[in-house]
Design a protein around this motif. Structure first.
Motif, PDB file in Angstrom:
ATOM      1  N   GLN A   1     -35.661 -65.429  39.175  1.00 42.30           N
ATOM      2  CA  GLN A   1     -37.110 -65.581  39.277  1.00 42.30           C
ATOM      3  C   GLN A   1     -37.484 -66.987  39.751  1.00 42.30           C
ATOM      4  O   GLN A   1     -38.425 -67.143  40.552  1.00 42.30           O
ATOM      5  N   ASP A   2     -36.734 -67.975  39.327  1.00 41.64           N
ATOM      6  CA  ASP A   2     -37.033 -69.351  39.731  1.00 41.64           C
ATOM      7  C   ASP A   2     -36.843 -69.544  41.235  1.00 41.64           C
ATOM      8  O   ASP A   2     -37.599 -70.294  41.872  1.00 41.64           O
TER       9      ASP A   2
ATOM     10  N   HIS B   1     -40.546 -57.257  34.623  1.00 38.50           N
ATOM     11  CA  HIS B   1     -40.080 -58.342  35.479  1.00 38.50           C
ATOM     12  C   HIS B   1     -40.660 -59.666  34.969  1.00 38.50           C
ATOM     13  O   HIS B   1     -41.673 -59.680  34.252  1.00 38.50           O
ATOM     14  N   LEU B   2     -40.037 -60.762  35.360  1.00 44.55           N
ATOM     15  CA  LEU B   2     -40.610 -62.078  35.100  1.00 44.55           C
ATOM     16  C   LEU B   2     -41.580 -62.424  36.221  1.00 44.55           C
ATOM     17  O   LEU B   2     -41.261 -62.253  37.402  1.00 44.55           O
TER      18      LEU B   2
ATOM     19  N   THR C   1     -51.163 -64.972  44.708  1.00 41.70           N
ATOM     20  CA  THR C   1     -49.893 -64.328  45.001  1.00 41.70           C
ATOM     21  C   THR C   1     -49.001 -64.505  43.783  1.00 41.70           C
ATOM     22  O   THR C   1     -49.363 -65.222  42.836  1.00 41.70           O
ATOM     23  N   VAL C   2     -47.849 -63.839  43.767  1.00 41.69           N
ATOM     24  CA  VAL C   2     -46.984 -63.899  42.593  1.00 41.69           C
ATOM     25  C   VAL C   2     -45.525 -64.063  43.003  1.00 41.69           C
ATOM     26  O   VAL C   2     -45.118 -63.676  44.100  1.00 41.69           O
ATOM     27  N   ALA C   3     -44.764 -64.644  42.088  1.00 44.43           N
ATOM     28  CA  ALA C   3     -43.301 -64.581  42.138  1.00 44.43           C
ATOM     29  C   ALA C   3     -42.889 -63.557  41.097  1.00 44.43           C
ATOM     30  O   ALA C   3     -43.202 -63.711  39.908  1.00 44.43           O
ATOM     31  N   LEU C   4     -42.209 -62.501  41.523  1.00 47.37           N
ATOM     32  CA  LEU C   4     -41.830 -61.412  40.621  1.00 47.37           C
ATOM     33  C   LEU C   4     -40.351 -61.125  40.835  1.00 47.37           C
ATOM     34  O   LEU C   4     -39.953 -60.677  41.909  1.00 47.37           O
ATOM     35  N   ALA C   5     -39.544 -61.386  39.837  1.00 43.58           N
ATOM     36  CA  ALA C   5     -38.104 -61.155  39.966  1.00 43.58           C
ATOM     37  C   ALA C   5     -37.495 -61.100  38.569  1.00 43.58           C
ATOM     38  O   ALA C   5     -38.128 -61.470  37.578  1.00 43.58           O
TER      39      ALA C   5
END
Length: 371
Positions: free
Chosen positions: A219-220, A252-253, A193-197
């Motif tokens: 993003q954090d 995105h980060l 899965t990813v964190a995308l922001a």
């Protein structure tokens, strides 16, 4: 090649006329989309994500599950011939030239968006929330020769780093999207899965390397949330990031989370703790979710839900439903949103939503496939 695509276009039009559920989708990195349909029986309607445990099929989930917007599971009994989008034709080159530089932004926000923004920003500056996501929708008239499959094909060719889909069920209607954000993918003992922001435009087609504090903080928040949610299920992931990633004409980060699961039949439980992520909702999660429902001013429906192929015994590829549109008889409704922190500014956030809407807006003028 064109004759094959005309045939597939006719087939998909016939699916819609017969109210026969289908999905055609292209995974990032693949050249050939997949087409599936359910000819027999009704699609399965689900009202609790846990009911996805052990299920196999193409899932379409809304931001808020309700009687009018259930989770829908297409359980295919037919797989169509693959659709090729790899060969360039003279018509493709004409379309590509037309799309270059086709940017039409409204530089001033609407009164409706501005009023919502101030409601959201006041709650953030009062420290009620760490983050909130404010979205909006844009409705445009559908032209007479509008072709969903032509737009799907154009999106596949233009947005090679995104998950492209076109789907229909009688419960959801027709949806088309180009999304960069994985919520869950994998198979056997390798899951992702990813964190995308955080959002910035590309710089001469290249990824930006310098990111301001607002984007890094946004993003954090998402990465910390995903880390906590995985640990709540005793899932210990390895992380890579954050790093800039492509998303159409934007960047995105991104942080990758990779992990193994003790039991792949519990994917519904995992989706339930991840959805909705702070990338489409906010923090604290439940309070932000209720705040959005009460103050955003419209129903997101399947925008910012999730969509894709679910298979606990095979390969799963499910994405957050971003950069999408709902296709109706006479109109198209496009959706976009942005993450707000206490430091957010109205004009900056409005322009971000305009740029995200452009992902689909620039494709609407694509002509239909010709015989």
């Amino acid at each position: 090649m064109i004759d094959e695509e005309i045939s597939n276009l006719t087939t998909i039009d016939a699916f819609i006329q017969r109210k026969q559920p289908f999905a055609v989708y292209r995974i990032p990195g693949e050249k050939v989309p997949r087409l599936l349909t359910q000819a027999e029986g009704a699609v399965r309607l689900i009202y609790d994500l846990k009911e996805l445990n052990g299920q196999r099929g193409f899932v379409i989930a809304p931001f808020q599950v309700s009687e009018s917007c259930p989770v829908v599971l297409i359980q295919p009994d037919q797989w169509g011939q693959p659709l090729s989008v790899d060969d360039d034709t003279e018509e493709d080159r004409k379309v590509a030239l037309r799309l270059q530089g086709q940017e039409s932004f409204l530089t001033s926000s609407t009164e409706e968006y501005a009023a919502c923004f101030h409601t959201f920003i006041n709650a953030l500056r009062d420290r009620t929330f760490d983050k909130l996501v404010l979205s909006r929708h844009l409705t445009v008239d559908k032209v007479a020769d509008f072709s969903p499959l032509s737009i799907f094909r154009a999106a596949c060719k233009r947005y090679i780093h995104s998950y492209i889909y076109l789907c229909y069920t009688p419960q959801t209607g027709i949806w088309l999207g180009s999304t960069p954000e994985i919520i869950l993918s994998g198979e056997e003992d390798e899951w992702h899965t990813v964190a995308l922001a955080g959002t910035q435009p590309l710089q001469d087609g290249r990824l930006p390397q310098v990111w301001d504090e607002k984007n890094r903080k946004e993003q954090d928040y998402v990465a910390s949330y995903i880390r906590r949610q995985l640990l709540s299920l005793d899932i210990h992931a390895t992380e890579n990031g954050p790093y800039p990633a492509y998303a159409g004409a934007l960047s995105h980060l991104k942080t990758d989370f990779r992990f193994a699961l003790k039991d792949n039949k519990g994917l519904g439980d995992l989706l339930k703790v991840l959805h909705p992520t702070p990338a489409v909702c906010g923090l604290p999660k439940e309070e932000a979710y209720q705040f959005i429902l009460q103050n955003e001013g419209y129903d997101r429906r399947y925008y910012s839900g999730f969509i894709g192929w679910l298979d606990p015994e095979g390969r799963t590829d499910i994405y957050v439903n971003l950069r999408c549109m709902h296709i109706e008889d006479k109109q198209l409704t496009l959706y976009a949103g942005g993450g707000l922190l206490a430091s957010s500014e109205l004009n900056d956030e409005w322009l971000e939503t305009e740029k995200k809407l452009q992902t689909i807006k620039r494709l609407i003028a694509v002509p239909p496939l010709k015989s």
